[in-house]
Design a protein around this motif. Structure first.
Motif, PDB file in Angstrom:
ATOM      1  N   GLY A 177      26.881 -12.140  29.057  1.00 15.49           N
ATOM      2  CA  GLY A 177      27.788 -13.116  29.657  1.00 15.49           C
ATOM      3  C   GLY A 177      27.650 -14.447  28.952  1.00 15.49           C
ATOM      4  O   GLY A 177      26.602 -14.752  28.369  1.00 15.49           O
ATOM      5  N   SER A 178      28.710 -15.264  29.021  1.00 15.15           N
ATOM      6  CA  SER A 178      28.714 -16.534  28.289  1.00 15.15           C
ATOM      7  C   SER A 178      29.035 -17.735  29.161  1.00 15.15           C
ATOM      8  O   SER A 178      29.325 -18.817  28.637  1.00 15.15           O
ATOM      9  CB  SER A 178      29.726 -16.458  27.136  1.00 15.15           C
ATOM     10  OG  SER A 178      29.357 -15.463  26.204  1.00 15.15           O
ATOM     11  N   SER A 179      28.994 -17.564  30.459  1.00 17.34           N
ATOM     12  CA  SER A 179      29.215 -18.690  31.370  1.00 17.34           C
ATOM     13  C   SER A 179      27.873 -19.250  31.833  1.00 17.34           C
ATOM     14  O   SER A 179      26.843 -18.571  31.722  1.00 17.34           O
ATOM     15  CB  SER A 179      30.016 -18.234  32.585  1.00 17.34           C
ATOM     16  OG  SER A 179      29.251 -17.345  33.386  1.00 17.34           O
ATOM     17  N   PRO A 180      27.842 -20.478  32.369  1.00 15.38           N
ATOM     18  CA  PRO A 180      26.580 -21.009  32.898  1.00 15.38           C
ATOM     19  C   PRO A 180      25.948 -20.106  33.953  1.00 15.38           C
ATOM     20  O   PRO A 180      24.725 -19.941  33.973  1.00 15.38           O
ATOM     21  CB  PRO A 180      26.997 -22.361  33.485  1.00 15.38           C
ATOM     22  CG  PRO A 180      28.172 -22.784  32.662  1.00 15.38           C
ATOM     23  CD  PRO A 180      28.923 -21.512  32.374  1.00 15.38           C
ATOM     24  N   ALA A 181      26.772 -19.502  34.813  1.00 15.92           N
ATOM     25  CA  ALA A 181      26.226 -18.594  35.829  1.00 15.92           C
ATOM     26  C   ALA A 181      25.581 -17.383  35.177  1.00 15.92           C
ATOM     27  O   ALA A 181      24.515 -16.919  35.598  1.00 15.92           O
ATOM     28  CB  ALA A 181      27.330 -18.158  36.791  1.00 15.92           C
ATOM     29  N   ALA A 182      26.220 -16.865  34.130  1.00 13.53           N
ATOM     30  CA  ALA A 182      25.657 -15.720  33.419  1.00 13.53           C
ATOM     31  C   ALA A 182      24.340 -16.085  32.742  1.00 13.53           C
ATOM     32  O   ALA A 182      23.364 -15.327  32.805  1.00 13.53           O
ATOM     33  CB  ALA A 182      26.655 -15.218  32.383  1.00 13.53           C
ATOM     34  N   TYR A 183      24.305 -17.234  32.071  1.00 14.98           N
ATOM     35  CA  TYR A 183      23.080 -17.642  31.401  1.00 14.98           C
ATOM     36  C   TYR A 183      21.906 -17.679  32.385  1.00 14.98           C
ATOM     37  O   TYR A 183      20.802 -17.225  32.067  1.00 14.98           O
ATOM     38  CB  TYR A 183      23.244 -19.026  30.766  1.00 14.98           C
ATOM     39  CG  TYR A 183      24.231 -19.108  29.620  1.00 14.98           C
ATOM     40  CD1 TYR A 183      24.463 -18.023  28.780  1.00 14.98           C
ATOM     41  CD2 TYR A 183      24.905 -20.294  29.362  1.00 14.98           C
ATOM     42  CE1 TYR A 183      25.356 -18.116  27.731  1.00 14.98           C
ATOM     43  CE2 TYR A 183      25.800 -20.403  28.306  1.00 14.98           C
ATOM     44  CZ  TYR A 183      26.032 -19.304  27.496  1.00 14.98           C
ATOM     45  OH  TYR A 183      26.912 -19.407  26.453  1.00 14.98           O
ATOM     46  N   ARG A 184      22.143 -18.217  33.573  1.00 10.29           N
ATOM     47  CA  ARG A 184      21.056 -18.338  34.548  1.00 10.29           C
ATOM     48  C   ARG A 184      20.555 -16.966  34.991  1.00 10.29           C
ATOM     49  O   ARG A 184      19.345 -16.721  35.027  1.00 10.29           O
ATOM     50  CB  ARG A 184      21.523 -19.154  35.755  1.00 10.29           C
ATOM     51  CG  ARG A 184      21.653 -20.644  35.486  1.00 10.29           C
ATOM     52  CD  ARG A 184      21.824 -21.419  36.782  1.00 10.29           C
ATOM     53  NE  ARG A 184      23.073 -21.060  37.471  1.00 10.29           N
ATOM     54  CZ  ARG A 184      24.243 -21.631  37.228  1.00 10.29           C
ATOM     55  NH1 ARG A 184      24.342 -22.575  36.305  1.00 10.29           N
ATOM     56  NH2 ARG A 184      25.318 -21.265  37.906  1.00 10.29           N
ATOM     57  N   VAL A 185      21.474 -16.087  35.350  1.00  6.32           N
ATOM     58  CA  VAL A 185      21.063 -14.760  35.826  1.00  6.32           C
ATOM     59  C   VAL A 185      20.340 -13.994  34.724  1.00  6.32           C
ATOM     60  O   VAL A 185      19.271 -13.417  34.938  1.00  6.32           O
ATOM     61  CB  VAL A 185      22.278 -13.969  36.343  1.00  6.32           C
ATOM     62  CG1 VAL A 185      21.870 -12.526  36.668  1.00  6.32           C
ATOM     63  CG2 VAL A 185      22.867 -14.634  37.581  1.00  6.32           C
ATOM     64  N   GLY A 186      20.923 -13.978  33.532  1.00  5.40           N
ATOM     65  CA  GLY A 186      20.311 -13.230  32.439  1.00  5.40           C
ATOM     66  C   GLY A 186      18.962 -13.796  32.024  1.00  5.40           C
ATOM     67  O   GLY A 186      18.021 -13.041  31.742  1.00  5.40           O
ATOM     68  N   ALA A 187      18.864 -15.112  31.966  1.00  2.00           N
ATOM     69  CA  ALA A 187      17.603 -15.736  31.571  1.00  2.00           C
ATOM     70  C   ALA A 187      16.490 -15.421  32.558  1.00  2.00           C
ATOM     71  O   ALA A 187      15.329 -15.256  32.174  1.00  2.00           O
ATOM     72  CB  ALA A 187      17.787 -17.247  31.448  1.00  2.00           C
ATOM     73  N   GLU A 188      16.846 -15.333  33.836  1.00  2.00           N
ATOM     74  CA  GLU A 188      15.833 -15.153  34.879  1.00  2.00           C
ATOM     75  C   GLU A 188      15.536 -13.691  35.193  1.00  2.00           C
ATOM     76  O   GLU A 188      14.479 -13.389  35.756  1.00  2.00           O
ATOM     77  CB  GLU A 188      16.283 -15.884  36.148  1.00  2.00           C
ATOM     78  CG  GLU A 188      16.339 -17.398  35.965  1.00  2.00           C
ATOM     79  CD  GLU A 188      16.956 -18.120  37.150  1.00  2.00           C
ATOM     80  OE1 GLU A 188      17.185 -17.464  38.198  1.00  2.00           O
ATOM     81  OE2 GLU A 188      17.216 -19.336  37.036  1.00  2.00           O
ATOM     82  N   GLU A 189      16.447 -12.768  34.822  1.00  2.00           N
ATOM     83  CA  GLU A 189      16.267 -11.381  35.257  1.00  2.00           C
ATOM     84  C   GLU A 189      16.273 -10.343  34.144  1.00  2.00           C
ATOM     85  O   GLU A 189      15.702  -9.271  34.299  1.00  2.00           O
ATOM     86  CB  GLU A 189      17.372 -11.008  36.264  1.00  2.00           C
ATOM     87  CG  GLU A 189      17.397 -11.859  37.526  1.00  2.00           C
ATOM     88  CD  GLU A 189      16.183 -11.646  38.418  1.00  2.00           C
ATOM     89  OE1 GLU A 189      15.450 -10.658  38.224  1.00  2.00           O
ATOM     90  OE2 GLU A 189      15.953 -12.479  39.309  1.00  2.00           O
ATOM     91  N   ALA A 190      16.925 -10.618  33.007  1.00  2.00           N
ATOM     92  CA  ALA A 190      17.146  -9.577  32.006  1.00  2.00           C
ATOM     93  C   ALA A 190      15.996  -9.460  31.017  1.00  2.00           C
ATOM     94  O   ALA A 190      15.292 -10.429  30.727  1.00  2.00           O
ATOM     95  CB  ALA A 190      18.442  -9.849  31.249  1.00  2.00           C
ATOM     96  N   ASP A 191      15.832  -8.256  30.477  1.00  2.00           N
ATOM     97  CA  ASP A 191      14.904  -8.015  29.373  1.00  2.00           C
ATOM     98  C   ASP A 191      15.589  -8.179  28.027  1.00  2.00           C
ATOM     99  O   ASP A 191      14.944  -8.512  27.033  1.00  2.00           O
ATOM    100  CB  ASP A 191      14.327  -6.600  29.473  1.00  2.00           C
ATOM    101  CG  ASP A 191      13.656  -6.342  30.801  1.00  2.00           C
ATOM    102  OD1 ASP A 191      12.684  -7.045  31.121  1.00  2.00           O
ATOM    103  OD2 ASP A 191      14.113  -5.438  31.541  1.00  2.00           O
ATOM    104  N   VAL A 192      16.888  -7.891  27.996  1.00  2.00           N
ATOM    105  CA  VAL A 192      17.704  -8.029  26.782  1.00  2.00           C
ATOM    106  C   VAL A 192      18.944  -8.820  27.146  1.00  2.00           C
ATOM    107  O   VAL A 192      19.593  -8.530  28.162  1.00  2.00           O
ATOM    108  CB  VAL A 192      18.109  -6.651  26.218  1.00  2.00           C
ATOM    109  CG1 VAL A 192      19.055  -6.819  25.032  1.00  2.00           C
ATOM    110  CG2 VAL A 192      16.889  -5.837  25.828  1.00  2.00           C
ATOM    111  N   TYR A 193      19.301  -9.819  26.323  1.00  2.00           N
ATOM    112  CA  TYR A 193      20.518 -10.592  26.559  1.00  2.00           C
ATOM    113  C   TYR A 193      21.492 -10.288  25.434  1.00  2.00           C
ATOM    114  O   TYR A 193      21.210 -10.518  24.251  1.00  2.00           O
ATOM    115  CB  TYR A 193      20.232 -12.089  26.617  1.00  2.00           C
ATOM    116  CG  TYR A 193      21.298 -12.841  27.383  1.00  2.00           C
ATOM    117  CD1 TYR A 193      21.040 -13.362  28.636  1.00  2.00           C
ATOM    118  CD2 TYR A 193      22.590 -12.988  26.865  1.00  2.00           C
ATOM    119  CE1 TYR A 193      22.023 -14.030  29.366  1.00  2.00           C
ATOM    120  CE2 TYR A 193      23.574 -13.640  27.579  1.00  2.00           C
ATOM    121  CZ  TYR A 193      23.278 -14.158  28.834  1.00  2.00           C
ATOM    122  OH  TYR A 193      24.265 -14.797  29.550  1.00  2.00           O
TER     123      TYR A 193
END
Length: 369
Positions: A177-193
């Motif tokens: 994802g490329s929105s601010p909301a996506a950045y937050r979720v991915g940064a805090e939960e994902a292993d791969v972005y």
């Protein structure tokens, strides 16, 4: 540091340039494509998700049972099944594949496509739901005791999986994802972005943003993946002739309003930030950096993985290494003739990139600390 290559585990031979010649789920083609990836040095393939497309989980199971080494990236939208059921599906597939599975969680950037399956949540709420879903997956895969969950979007009591994942402590979670909301979720939960192929400066900016958010959350940054459409030629001139011919074929299909191409994505005014970013880059110019070409993205409305890398195998390999130098460790590539392009890229490009990465690693290890 190792580099990995992700291809496409498509279930038919249709693409932006070609109408499929068989059914949406073509078993023989699915296996031929997967085996071509395995035989030519790719690490994994994505089984993609669409509202009316074949079930990617069952396609992944078929591929897992008919390959030995190839890893699988299973696309999944949290809106289509309850997280406890999805966790069970992934754990079972991880056992079937003997630990070759990663889950790619798609929040969804097109309201109409989401509504086809009854999902009417606004986009920002979809990201909040995705966060809860990922948290539940992780807990379900790692907990050996029943647990409760009570969030904004999901609520249950006393759940525990009987089937454990083959991978311990759990399968990895990929996210994009490329929105601010996506950045937050991915940064805090994902292993791969997962990111789409932008110019180097924009990619570096995204990596820095996500890394900073991850560190602020008290965790290491996820690994980064970037996706491209390679267009190869024996010479630069041949590659560019092929590139312009490719766009002409895409335009022939989109000008005719072909439903198979446009069903999931609007050709103008896309809703999702990733496509908006690709179109903004295209508006700045056709060519960027060493080999990035944006006309393919413009022709498809910035649909998903749509920016191209054009040139000889040596040029494209060098361009991919530029992204490796930014910290990207998973390189995603998908041609327009899915089968033949996968074979060509595997033969001609992957060995060049791997050899240069190995040379650099050997050089670094030879330098005294």
């Amino acid at each position: 540091m190792p580099v990995e290559f992700l291809g496409i585990g498509a279930t038919n031979n249709g693409s932006e340039t070609d109408v499929r010649t068989g059914p949406a789920f073509d078993r023989d083609y699915t296996l031929a494509l997967a085996r071509a990836h395995e035989d030519t040095g790719w690490d994994r393939v994505l089984t993609a998700y669409g509202s009316g497309s074949p079930d990617p989980a069952q396609a992944a199971a078929l591929i897992a049972c008919n390959t030995e080494r190839l890893q699988l990236l299973l696309a999944h939208r949290p809106n289509v099944s309850y997280p406890t059921f999805a966790a069970k599906t992934v754990a079972t597939l991880d056992q079937i594949s003997r630990g070759r599975l990663t889950l790619h969680v798609i929040t969804g950037g097109n309201d109409h496509e989401q509504q086809r399956e009854g999902d009417t949540l606004p986009k920002d709420q979809r990201y909040a739901r995705t966060r809860e879903a990922i948290q539940i997956y992780k807990k379900a895969w790692t907990s050996r005791e029943p647990f409760d969950f009570h969030g904004e979007h999901y609520s249950f009591d006393d759940f525990v999986l009987d089937v454990e994942p083959f991978q311990q402590p759990r399968p990895l979670v990929s996210f994009g994802g490329s929105s601010p909301a996506a950045y937050r979720v991915g940064a805090e939960e994902a292993d791969v972005y997962a990111l789409w192929g932008e110019p180097l400066a924009g990619t570096a900016e995204q990596i820095a943003t996500i890394t900073d958010l991850a560190h602020a959350a008290g965790r290491e940054a996820p690994r980064f993946q970037v996706a491209f459409r390679p267009i190869l030629g024996r010479t630069e001139e041949e590659a560019w002739e092929k590139a312009y011919a490719t766009v002409a074929r895409i335009q022939d299909r989109t000008d005719g309003g072909t439903a198979q191409l446009t069903r999931r994505h609007k050709l103008t005014d896309p809703e999702n930030a990733g496509s908006q970013r690709l179109l903004a880059v295209a508006a700045q110019g056709e060519r960027h950096d060493r080999a990035l070409w944006t006309v393919t993205a413009q022709a498809t409305g910035g649909a998903g993985n749509s920016t191209a890398l054009v040139g000889t195998p040596e040029t494209v390999a060098a361009a991919l290494l530029d992204y490796y130098d930014l910290g990207v460790r998973i390189l995603s590539a998908r041609g327009y003739d899915l089968l033949e392009d996968a074979k060509e890229f595997g033969r001609e490009v992957i060995p060049l990139v791997r050899a240069e990465v190995a040379r650099r690693d050997a050089q670094r290890s030879a330098v005294p600390a």
